[in-house]
Design a protein around this motif. Structure first.
Motif, PDB file in Angstrom:
ATOM      1  N   ARG A   2      80.830  95.299  20.190  1.00  0.00           N
ATOM      2  CA  ARG A   2      79.769  96.268  19.938  1.00  0.00           C
ATOM      3  C   ARG A   2      78.410  95.582  20.015  1.00  0.00           C
ATOM      4  O   ARG A   2      78.261  94.425  19.622  1.00  0.00           O
ATOM      5  CB  ARG A   2      79.942  96.897  18.545  1.00  0.00           C
ATOM      6  N   LYS A  29      74.717  94.409  18.987  1.00  0.00           N
ATOM      7  CA  LYS A  29      74.113  94.108  17.711  1.00  0.00           C
ATOM      8  C   LYS A  29      72.825  94.903  17.555  1.00  0.00           C
ATOM      9  O   LYS A  29      71.863  94.671  18.285  1.00  0.00           O
ATOM     10  CB  LYS A  29      73.830  92.614  17.589  1.00  0.00           C
ATOM     11  N   GLN A  30      72.812  95.861  16.635  1.00  0.00           N
ATOM     12  CA  GLN A  30      71.613  96.651  16.407  1.00  0.00           C
ATOM     13  C   GLN A  30      70.486  95.757  15.903  1.00  0.00           C
ATOM     14  O   GLN A  30      70.673  94.963  14.994  1.00  0.00           O
ATOM     15  CB  GLN A  30      71.891  97.761  15.403  1.00  0.00           C
ATOM     16  N   ARG A  31      69.325  95.904  16.493  1.00  0.00           N
ATOM     17  CA  ARG A  31      68.180  95.054  16.149  1.00  0.00           C
ATOM     18  C   ARG A  31      67.062  95.913  15.559  1.00  0.00           C
ATOM     19  O   ARG A  31      66.687  96.942  16.132  1.00  0.00           O
ATOM     20  CB  ARG A  31      67.689  94.341  17.414  1.00  0.00           C
ATOM     21  N   VAL A  83      75.540  95.301  12.790  1.00  0.00           N
ATOM     22  CA  VAL A  83      76.014  96.684  12.739  1.00  0.00           C
ATOM     23  C   VAL A  83      76.847  96.966  11.490  1.00  0.00           C
ATOM     24  O   VAL A  83      77.141  98.115  11.184  1.00  0.00           O
ATOM     25  CB  VAL A  83      76.843  97.027  13.995  1.00  0.00           C
ATOM     26  N   LYS A 135      73.692  92.509   7.252  1.00  0.00           N
ATOM     27  CA  LYS A 135      72.900  92.196   8.433  1.00  0.00           C
ATOM     28  C   LYS A 135      72.495  90.721   8.406  1.00  0.00           C
ATOM     29  O   LYS A 135      72.689  90.029   7.418  1.00  0.00           O
ATOM     30  CB  LYS A 135      71.647  93.087   8.475  1.00  0.00           C
ATOM     31  N   ASP A 171      71.070 101.640   2.967  1.00  0.00           N
ATOM     32  CA  ASP A 171      70.906 102.190   4.322  1.00  0.00           C
ATOM     33  C   ASP A 171      70.515 103.664   4.313  1.00  0.00           C
ATOM     34  O   ASP A 171      70.947 104.436   5.168  1.00  0.00           O
ATOM     35  CB  ASP A 171      72.194 101.988   5.128  1.00  0.00           C
TER      36      ASP A 171
END
Length: 238
Positions: free
Chosen positions: A3, A5-7, A69, A73, A109
């Motif tokens: 997946r 990696k959300q930044r 994700v 984090k 979150d």
């Protein structure tokens, strides 16, 4: 397939709590403007000479970038924004009280931009108060009230059921119902004080305002009282 990696880049935030993680890192519980509470690891933050150690301070505004994700984090970068003197004395303890409220009540979150702005303003106000804490009550009451509203526990202090509160009458407060007619088993409040509280005039109703917020939060926190609140109560007895 891995997946992505959300930044998240350059996010205004405050460090609410931190503690050692493995040999050289630290775990951070931060309150960010657009992403709410976020847990992240600051790799290498415990190494001697790490610049992060002088940046990731409580009650100091920072700009953070992170990726990941899952629930945990990874901190990518941190920049100190400055502009707020370090808290000392009773304002420092009050700052820890605000942090403990957020840590206990704010889900992770979940964005709360208005609450973040209120926290920022509360910390800024506390930083300009004397070490003996003169003037802390209005700062605390304003933040507590906004926190209750953001969590869905707020009340309209101007009304008892569907009727306007009258300044000359006395009332009780039920956290599940709001302002109610006087009940013998509940604390009583002056209508004048409730109306002043509704208008944000906390200084003139310091005692009743404190009792009102203590009652409201007790219903949410249950049998686990806040450690910092007990410290504040103990200090007032000295």
């Amino acid at each position: 397939m891995a997946r992505p990696k959300q930044r998240i880049d350059i996010q205004a935030a405050f460090v609410l709590h931190q503690y050692p993680y493995k040999e050289t890192s630290r775990l951070l519980d931060v309150f960010s403007r657009d992403h709410g509470r976020v847990m992240m690891v600051a790799r290498g933050a415990q190494r001697p000479g790490s610049q992060l150690r002088s940046i990731l301070l409580s009650f100091q505004p920072v700009l953070l970038s992170w990726f990941g994700v899952g629930e945990l984090k990874t901190l990518h970068s941190a920049d100190w924004q400055g502009g707020i003197p370090q808290l000392t004395g009773l304002p420092l303890l009050c700052g820890f009280y605000l942090n403990e409220l957020l840590l206990r009540l704010l889900p992770r979150d979940e964005p709360h931009a208005m609450l973040f702005a209120s926290y920022f303003e509360a910390i800024r106000a506390l930083s300009h108060l004397p070490a003996d804490g003169a003037g802390v009550e209005p700062v605390l009451r304003e933040f507590e009230r906004i926190l209750l509203d953001e969590m869905g526990y707020g009340a309209d202090w101007r009304y008892c059921a569907d009727r306007p509160v009258e300044a000359a009458q006395r009332y009780s407060f039920d956290p599940t119902m709001g302002v109610i007619p006087v009940q013998a088993h509940l604390p009583q409040y002056d209508g004048k004080a409730l109306l002043a509280f509704a208008e944000g005039d906390y200084a003139s109703v310091a005692v009743q305002g404190k009792l009102l917020m203590r009652q409201a939060f007790a219903a949410i926190l249950g049998d686990s009282p806040l450690h910092t609140r007990q410290l504040l109560i103990d200090l007032q007895k000295l």
